[in-house]
Design an enzyme around this catalytic site. Structure first.
Site, mmCIF file in Angstrom:
data_model
loop_
_atom_site.group_PDB
_atom_site.id
_atom_site.type_symbol
_atom_site.label_atom_id
_atom_site.label_comp_id
_atom_site.label_asym_id
_atom_site.label_seq_id
_atom_site.Cartn_x
_atom_site.Cartn_y
_atom_site.Cartn_z
ATOM 1 N N ASN A 250 -10.528 1.140 1.219
ATOM 2 C CA ASN A 250 -9.094 1.001 1.156
ATOM 3 C C ASN A 250 -8.490 0.878 0.168
ATOM 4 O OD1 ASN A 250 -6.153 0.583 1.402
ATOM 5 N ND2 ASN A 250 -6.414 -0.828 2.666
ATOM 6 N N HIS B 198 -1.437 20.031 6.882
ATOM 7 C CA HIS B 198 -2.446 18.959 6.622
ATOM 8 C C HIS B 198 -1.710 17.684 6.788
ATOM 9 C CE1 HIS B 198 -4.915 22.376 5.028
ATOM 10 N NE2 HIS B 198 -3.931 22.801 4.336
ATOM 11 N N CYS C 299 0.685 -0.963 -0.191
ATOM 12 C CA CYS C 299 -0.102 -0.132 -0.050
ATOM 13 C C CYS C 299 0.904 1.239 0.077
ATOM 14 C CB CYS C 299 -0.921 0.067 1.046
ATOM 15 S SG CYS C 299 -2.130 -1.277 1.126
ATOM 16 N N HIS D 134 -2.734 7.334 5.022
ATOM 17 C CA HIS D 134 -3.229 6.067 4.191
ATOM 18 C C HIS D 134 -4.509 5.563 4.943
ATOM 19 C CE1 HIS D 134 -3.576 2.131 2.347
ATOM 20 N NE2 HIS D 134 -3.140 1.725 3.637
ATOM 21 N N HIS E 197 12.246 0.696 6.020
ATOM 22 C CA HIS E 197 11.742 -0.782 5.634
ATOM 23 C C HIS E 197 12.444 -1.776 6.769
ATOM 24 C CE1 HIS E 197 11.153 -4.381 3.367
ATOM 25 N NE2 HIS E 197 11.084 -3.811 2.308
ATOM 26 N N HIS F 155 -14.701 6.025 4.128
ATOM 27 C CA HIS F 155 -16.134 5.825 3.900
ATOM 28 C C HIS F 155 -16.651 5.685 2.803
ATOM 29 C CE1 HIS F 155 -20.643 6.932 4.383
ATOM 30 N NE2 HIS F 155 -20.259 6.054 5.502
#
Length: 471
Positions: free
Chosen positions: A379, A342, A168, A346, A247, A375
Site C-alpha cells: 500500500n 478496467h 490515501c 486502491h 466526504h 503483492h
C-alpha cells in the site's frame, strides 16, 4: 432592404460567435495525462521475510500477544517480500527518525521520478504552469513543493498547491484541483506529485489499532504531467471524463476511524478503528450514487430503475397481503461493466480489494491488477492507483477508447473516484519492467504465509509457539 438585411445578419453573427466561443472554451477545458512515472526505490530498500522478522523483534514495546497479532496481520496482508521501506528502517532508526530522514526519502523520489518524467516527455521545467504536491503525513519548511521548485528551477510565476493530511485518496483530489484550473485557463501544463513519507511515521508502541499501519504501508510515489493543450492531444495517454469526491467528515464514526494521534503512552501513530469498514462502505455507496449516472449507459440505468420499481411494488403488495407468502425479490446491482472496461482499485489492503470486488461483482481478472500491485509494492498510499494503472499498461490491456474507473479511499473519511478514457494503445515501459512476466504467479501465497500461515489455524493464542526470530 440592404439595411434590414444587415440588421438581421448582425444578431446571427453574434450568436454564431457566442456558440463558437462556448464550443472552443469547452475544448480548452479538457484534462489529459501526457505521461506518468511511478517510483521504484533501489533494491537495498527491499523488505524480505527475514528482515521483517528482525524489525518486529527489535520493537521493544511489544508484548507476546502483540508479536502474535503482528505476525497474523503480516500473514494475511497479501503483501509480498519485494516491497520497499525507508532507509532509516534499514539503519535500525525507525523508532527515532529525524527531520532529515523524511526529507531524504522524499528527495530521492523527487530526483528520480520527476527527472525521468521530464526526460520522457521532452518537457522543460520552465514550461510547467502548475505544480500540485500531496504528501499527507509530512510537512517541512520550506514546503516540499518549494524543494521541487528549487531542484528543477521552475518559473517564479508557477501556481503551487501543497496538500497535507488528505490521506490515501489525495491523488484524485490533486487531479480535481488541476481539472478546475484547466476550466478557467487554457494551454496549461501541470506537474502532479503524489506520495507518502513513512520515515517519520513509524509507530513504536503496542496499540493494536496503530501497529497495523507498520504492516500495510510501503514506500512509493508517482509524478505525472497533465495538460489541456489541444496541440498535445495526440500525445496524451488518458483523458479525464468525470470525477466525483465524497466526504463524510461530518459523521463522527467516519471522521474518527482513521486518525493520526498519540496512544496512552504518548507515542504518535496512525489509528485504524473498527468502524473503518462501515465508514468505507457508506462513503463508497454515496460516491457510486453520484458517479453511476455519469458513466453508465442509459439502458443499464433504465434496467436498474425498472427492477427497483418492481421490487418496491412487490414489497408493498406483500405487506398488504394477508397470506404473507409473497416471494422475496433480490435486487440486481448495477452492472458497472456496461460502462467500464478496467477497474483501478486502491490497494488499501486485501479486505479493501475483496470488498470492492464483491460490491461491483468483479471477476478475478478485474481484480488482478490491484492484487498484484498489493503483492509487489504494498500500500503506497495516494500513489497506489498509478502502480495499478502501470500493471494494466505493462500487461498491454489498455486499448484506445477503453474506459478506466479509479476508486480510492482516504482518512476524513473520503471516497474519491474518476473515469478515464484511453487515448491510444498503451504498453510503454514503466515501473513493472523486469518483473511483469512473473505476474500473476501460479500461487499468490506470500512468503509470510508459506512460513507462518499456520498461525491463522490456531484458535488458542496461548498455545502458539513463536518462530525463532520472535523468541
Amino acid at each position: 432592404m440592404e439595411f434590414l438585411s444587415l440588421i438581421y445578419t448582425i444578431p446571427a453573427f453574434y450568436i454564431f460567435c457566442l456558440i463558437w466561443r462556448l464550443f472552443n472554451q469547452r475544448r480548452n477545458q479538457e484534462c489529459y495525462i501526457l505521461d506518468y512515472q511511478c517510483y521504484k526505490p533501489t533494491d537495498d530498500r527491499m523488505l524480505g521475510t527475514e528482515f521483517c522478522g528482525k524489525v518486529i523483534r527489535r520493537t521493544e514495546n511489544l508484548g507476546l500477544n502483540e508479536y502474535k497479532f503482528l505476525l497474523k496481520a503480516i500473514v494475511s496482508s497479501g503483501i509480498g517480500e519485494q516491497t520497499y521501506a525507508p532507509r532509516n528502517v534499514f539503519d535500525g532508526r525507525e523508532a527515532s527518525p529525524t527531520l532529515e530522514d523524511g526529507i531524504l526519502e522524499m528527495e530521492e523520489f523527487f530526483n528520480d521520478s520527476i527527472a525521468k518524467l521530464l526526460q520522457r516527455t521532452s518537457i522543460s521545467p520552465s514550461e510547467i504552469d502548475v505544480l500540485v504536491v500531496n504528501i499527507s503525513m509530512f510537512a517541512a519548511v520550506p514546503s516540499l513543493s518549494s524543494r521541487i521548485i528549487n531542484r528543477y528551477k521552475l518559473r517564479h510565476d508557477i501556481k503551487v498547491y501543497n496538500l497535507t493530511g488528505m490521506g490515501c485518496s489525495a491523488s484524485l483530489i490533486s487531479v480535481d484541483i488541476v481539472q478546475n484550473i484547466f476550466k478557467t485557463q487554457k494551454n496549461k501544463l501541470a506537474l502532479l506529485v503524489t506520495s507518502e513519507s513513512l520515515s517519520p511515521n513509524w509507530y513504536n508502541g503496542n496499540d493494536r489499532s496503530m501497529i497495523l499501519a507498520n504492516c500495510l504501508f510501503r514506500s512509493g510515489g508517482c509524478a505525472m504531467i497533465l495538460t489541456n493543450k489541444r496541440s498535445l492531444k495526440e500525445k496524451a495517454m488518458l483523458k479525464l471524463k468525470c470525477l466525483v469526491r465524497t466526504h463524510h467528515g461530518a459523521r463522527e464514526e467516519s471522521f474518527s476511524c482513521c486518525v493520526q494521534k498519540e496512544d496512552e503512552q504518548g507515542r504518535l501513530g496512525f489509528h485504524l478503528g473498527k468502524t473503518l469498514p462501515k465508514a468505507a462502505t457508506r462513503a463508497f455507496v454515496d460516491n457510486l450514487r453520484v458517479m453511476a449516472p455519469k458513466i453508465l449507459p442509459s439502458r443499464e440505468l433504465l434496467r436498474f430503475l425498472v427492477i427497483s420499481l418492481i421490487k418496491k411494488l412487490k414489497i408493498t403488495s406483500s405487506t398488504k397481503s394477508s397470506s404473507g407468502g409473497a416471494t422475496k425479490f433480490t435486487k440486481s446491482p448495477l452492472n458497472f461493466k456496461t460502462g467500464v472496461d478496467h477497474f483501478c482499485i486502491h490497494t488499501g489492503g486485501k479486505a479493501v480489494i475483496d470488498g470492492i470486488g464483491m460490491s461491483l461483482d468483479l471477476t478475478e481478472h478485474d481484480l488482478e491488477p490491484a492484487r498484484m500491485t498489493l503483492h509487489r509494492f504494498g500500500n503506497t498510499s495516494a500513489s497506489s492507483l498509478w502502480y495499478v494503472l502501470g500493471y494494466m499498461e505493462a500487461k498491454k490491456r489498455l486499448k484506445r477508447g477503453d474506459r478506466i474507473f479509479m476508486i480510492s479511499f482516504g482518512a476524513g473519511f473520503k471516497c474519491n473516484s474518476c473515469l478515464w478514457e484511453v487515448m491510444r494503445d498503451l504498453g510503454d515501459a514503466n515501473v513493472w519492467d523486469g518483473c511483469i512476466d512473473d505476474y500473476p504467479p501460479e500461487s499468490l501465497a506470500n512468503p509470510f504465509m508459506e512460513k507462518y500461515g499456520w498461525i491463522n489455524d490456531v484458535e488458542d493464542e496461548n498455545s502458539i509457539e513463536l518462530p525463532d526470530f520472535l523468541k
